[in-house]
Design a protein around this motif. Structure first.
Motif, short mmCIF file in Angstrom:
data_model
loop_
_atom_site.label_atom_id
_atom_site.label_comp_id
_atom_site.label_asym_id
_atom_site.label_seq_id
_atom_site.Cartn_x
_atom_site.Cartn_y
_atom_site.Cartn_z
N ASN A 5 -9.04 -0.59 -3.21
CA ASN A 5 -7.89 -0.04 -3.92
C ASN A 5 -6.93 0.52 -2.88
OD1 ASN A 5 -9.04 -0.62 -6.37
ND2 ASN A 5 -9.96 1.40 -6.61
N SER A 6 -5.65 0.51 -3.21
CA SER A 6 -4.64 0.93 -2.24
C SER A 6 -4.80 2.40 -1.86
CB SER A 6 -3.23 0.68 -2.78
OG SER A 6 -3.04 1.38 -3.98
N HIS A 7 -5.17 3.27 -2.81
CA HIS A 7 -5.32 4.69 -2.46
C HIS A 7 -6.53 4.92 -1.57
CE1 HIS A 7 -8.05 4.45 -5.92
NE2 HIS A 7 -8.61 5.55 -5.47
N VAL A 8 -7.59 4.15 -1.76
CA VAL A 8 -8.79 4.27 -0.90
C VAL A 8 -8.46 3.74 0.49
CG1 VAL A 8 -11.15 3.47 -0.55
CG2 VAL A 8 -10.38 4.11 -2.82
N LYS A 9 -7.77 2.60 0.57
CA LYS A 9 -7.41 2.03 1.85
C LYS A 9 -6.52 2.98 2.65
CE LYS A 9 -6.08 -2.27 1.85
NZ LYS A 9 -5.27 -3.50 1.82
N GLU A 10 -5.55 3.59 1.98
CA GLU A 10 -4.63 4.51 2.66
C GLU A 10 -5.37 5.74 3.18
OE1 GLU A 10 -1.33 5.33 4.49
OE2 GLU A 10 -1.53 3.55 3.23
N ARG A 11 -6.29 6.27 2.40
CA ARG A 11 -7.04 7.45 2.86
C ARG A 11 -7.97 7.09 4.01
NH1 ARG A 11 -9.19 10.50 -2.38
NH2 ARG A 11 -10.04 11.93 -0.85
N LEU A 12 -8.56 5.90 3.98
CA LEU A 12 -9.42 5.48 5.09
C LEU A 12 -8.60 5.27 6.36
CD1 LEU A 12 -11.84 2.99 3.31
CD2 LEU A 12 -12.34 5.29 4.12
N LEU A 13 -7.37 4.77 6.21
CA LEU A 13 -6.48 4.63 7.37
C LEU A 13 -6.13 6.00 7.94
CD1 LEU A 13 -4.10 1.82 6.12
CD2 LEU A 13 -5.63 1.67 8.07
N ASN A 14 -5.86 6.96 7.07
CA ASN A 14 -5.52 8.31 7.52
C ASN A 14 -6.70 8.99 8.21
OD1 ASN A 14 -2.93 8.08 6.58
ND2 ASN A 14 -3.37 9.08 4.63
N LEU A 15 -7.91 8.68 7.79
CA LEU A 15 -9.11 9.26 8.40
C LEU A 15 -9.55 8.48 9.64
CD1 LEU A 15 -11.09 10.03 5.16
CD2 LEU A 15 -10.09 11.70 6.72
N LYS A 16 -8.79 7.46 9.99
CA LYS A 16 -9.05 6.63 11.17
C LYS A 16 -10.36 5.84 11.06
CE LYS A 16 -5.79 8.66 14.02
NZ LYS A 16 -4.77 8.92 13.09
N LEU A 17 -10.79 5.55 9.82
CA LEU A 17 -11.96 4.70 9.62
C LEU A 17 -11.56 3.23 9.61
CD1 LEU A 17 -13.91 6.72 6.95
CD2 LEU A 17 -14.42 6.51 9.38
N LEU A 18 -10.27 2.97 9.41
CA LEU A 18 -9.73 1.61 9.47
C LEU A 18 -8.62 1.58 10.49
CD1 LEU A 18 -9.36 0.64 5.71
CD2 LEU A 18 -11.13 -0.06 7.27
N LYS A 19 -8.39 0.42 11.07
CA LYS A 19 -7.28 0.25 12.01
C LYS A 19 -6.00 0.00 11.23
CE LYS A 19 -10.15 -1.72 15.60
NZ LYS A 19 -10.40 -2.91 16.41
N ARG A 20 -4.86 0.36 11.81
CA ARG A 20 -3.56 0.16 11.15
C ARG A 20 -3.25 -1.29 10.89
NH1 ARG A 20 -1.15 3.51 7.92
NH2 ARG A 20 -1.62 5.53 8.66
N ASP A 21 -3.71 -2.20 11.77
CA ASP A 21 -3.41 -3.62 11.59
C ASP A 21 -4.34 -4.28 10.59
OD1 ASP A 21 -5.65 -3.46 13.16
OD2 ASP A 21 -5.03 -4.99 14.57
N PHE A 22 -5.22 -3.49 9.96
CA PHE A 22 -6.16 -4.00 8.97
C PHE A 22 -5.40 -4.45 7.74
CE2 PHE A 22 -8.91 -3.34 5.32
CZ PHE A 22 -9.96 -4.14 5.68
N ARG A 23 -5.78 -5.61 7.20
CA ARG A 23 -5.13 -6.11 5.99
C ARG A 23 -6.12 -6.27 4.89
NH1 ARG A 23 -1.30 -10.14 9.08
NH2 ARG A 23 0.26 -8.63 9.50
#
Length: 91
Positions: free
Chosen positions: A73-91
């Motif tokens: 989900n977009s809200h989960v993906k955004e929070r994981l990006l903010n917590l640095k669990l995902l890379k910014r270039d992740f799609r």
């Protein structure tokens, strides 16, 4: 269906050229092997401390264990990006 519409537009003069090549679709996927491993290995207590609900992780784990592709989900993906669990270039 799209190519049939393009052909009909060409025949009635709305369009000058018709291309019968297959379009190059770009598919954004969320189900990389690294992400699957992170989700499966994530303990529920750590997930709760990050502010997520237990059911969110439960359904994400179910999605990763199935053979079908899954999406975040977009809200989960955004929070994981903010917590640095995902890379910014992740799609």
């Amino acid at each position: 269906m799209l190519k049939a519409r393009e052909l009909s537009h060409h025949l009635v003069g709305k369009r000058k050229a018709v291309e019968f090549m297959k379009p190059a679709y770009v598919i954004e996927r969320d189900d990389s092997n690294l992400l699957k491993k992170k989700i499966i290995d994530m303990p529920y207590t750590k997930w709760k401390k990050m502010g997520f609900s237990k059911s969110t992780l439960h359904y994400m784990k179910q999605g990763t264990r199935s053979d079908k592709p899954f999406a975040l989900n977009s809200h989960v993906k955004e929070r994981l990006l903010n917590l640095k669990l995902l890379k910014r270039d992740f799609r």
